[in-house]
Design a protein around this motif. Sequence first.
Motif, short mmCIF file in Angstrom:
data_model
loop_
_atom_site.label_atom_id
_atom_site.label_comp_id
_atom_site.label_asym_id
_atom_site.label_seq_id
_atom_site.Cartn_x
_atom_site.Cartn_y
_atom_site.Cartn_z
N MET A 1 21.58 51.86 -65.54
CA MET A 1 22.46 50.71 -65.51
C MET A 1 21.89 49.61 -66.40
SD MET A 1 24.16 50.39 -61.94
CE MET A 1 24.51 51.77 -60.92
N SER A 2 22.78 48.89 -67.06
CA SER A 2 22.29 47.86 -67.95
C SER A 2 22.72 46.48 -67.47
CB SER A 2 22.82 48.11 -69.37
OG SER A 2 24.23 48.04 -69.38
N GLU A 3 21.91 45.51 -67.85
CA GLU A 3 22.19 44.13 -67.47
C GLU A 3 23.48 43.64 -68.12
OE1 GLU A 3 18.72 42.00 -68.76
OE2 GLU A 3 17.56 42.61 -67.00
N ILE A 4 24.13 42.70 -67.46
CA ILE A 4 25.34 42.04 -67.95
C ILE A 4 24.94 40.66 -68.42
CG2 ILE A 4 27.67 41.28 -67.37
CD1 ILE A 4 27.28 44.32 -67.03
N HIS A 5 25.16 40.35 -69.69
CA HIS A 5 24.85 39.03 -70.27
C HIS A 5 26.17 38.35 -70.61
CE1 HIS A 5 21.31 41.54 -71.19
NE2 HIS A 5 20.64 40.44 -70.94
N GLN A 6 26.37 37.16 -70.09
CA GLN A 6 27.62 36.44 -70.34
C GLN A 6 27.38 34.95 -70.52
OE1 GLN A 6 30.35 37.08 -67.08
NE2 GLN A 6 31.57 38.46 -68.29
N LEU A 7 28.34 34.35 -71.22
CA LEU A 7 28.47 32.90 -71.30
C LEU A 7 29.86 32.54 -70.81
CD1 LEU A 7 27.21 31.91 -74.87
CD2 LEU A 7 25.93 31.87 -72.75
N ALA A 8 29.95 31.36 -70.22
CA ALA A 8 31.26 30.79 -69.89
C ALA A 8 31.27 29.38 -70.46
CB ALA A 8 31.48 30.76 -68.38
N ARG A 9 32.26 29.09 -71.28
CA ARG A 9 32.37 27.76 -71.91
C ARG A 9 33.60 27.06 -71.38
NH1 ARG A 9 31.38 29.34 -78.17
NH2 ARG A 9 33.40 30.28 -77.82
N TYR A 10 33.45 25.75 -71.14
CA TYR A 10 34.59 24.97 -70.66
C TYR A 10 34.35 23.48 -70.86
CZ TYR A 10 31.48 24.88 -66.59
OH TYR A 10 30.39 24.76 -65.76
N GLN A 11 35.44 22.74 -70.79
CA GLN A 11 35.40 21.29 -70.89
C GLN A 11 36.25 20.72 -69.76
OE1 GLN A 11 36.87 19.62 -74.55
NE2 GLN A 11 36.02 17.61 -74.11
N VAL A 12 35.71 19.70 -69.07
CA VAL A 12 36.42 19.10 -67.96
C VAL A 12 36.95 17.71 -68.35
CG1 VAL A 12 35.05 20.38 -66.27
CG2 VAL A 12 34.36 18.05 -66.91
N ARG A 13 37.92 17.26 -67.60
CA ARG A 13 38.46 15.92 -67.83
C ARG A 13 37.37 14.89 -67.50
NH1 ARG A 13 42.28 14.15 -64.60
NH2 ARG A 13 41.67 15.47 -62.88
#
Length: 100
Positions: free
Chosen positions: A1-13
């Motif tokens: 099994m391999s690692e999961i690498h992620q980014l989440a980008r967002y901007q809030v009011r």
Amino acid sequence: MSEIHQLARYQVRREALDRCLAAIHEFVAYVRANEPGALRYDVWQERSDPTRFVNIFIFRDENADRLHSQSAEVKKFASILYPECLAPVEFIDYDLADKK
């Protein structure tokens, strides 16, 4: 099994920044304390525009990612954050380029 690498980008009011920061702090503390399959979970705030964020996470495997994504805490966090975002959160999967 391999690692999961992620980014989440967002901007809030801007007017929701304090509320979102409180939710971010609570959520990250929960993940770090309760999700051993989350090997890394950090949230970075942009210096030049503090309404912009990047979540950086590494999950041990697909099962850890699934458990995280389906948790009640994710649903609670998303119910606070998502309505305050200027656009949908962008999730990006990555592979480690410098594999040893």
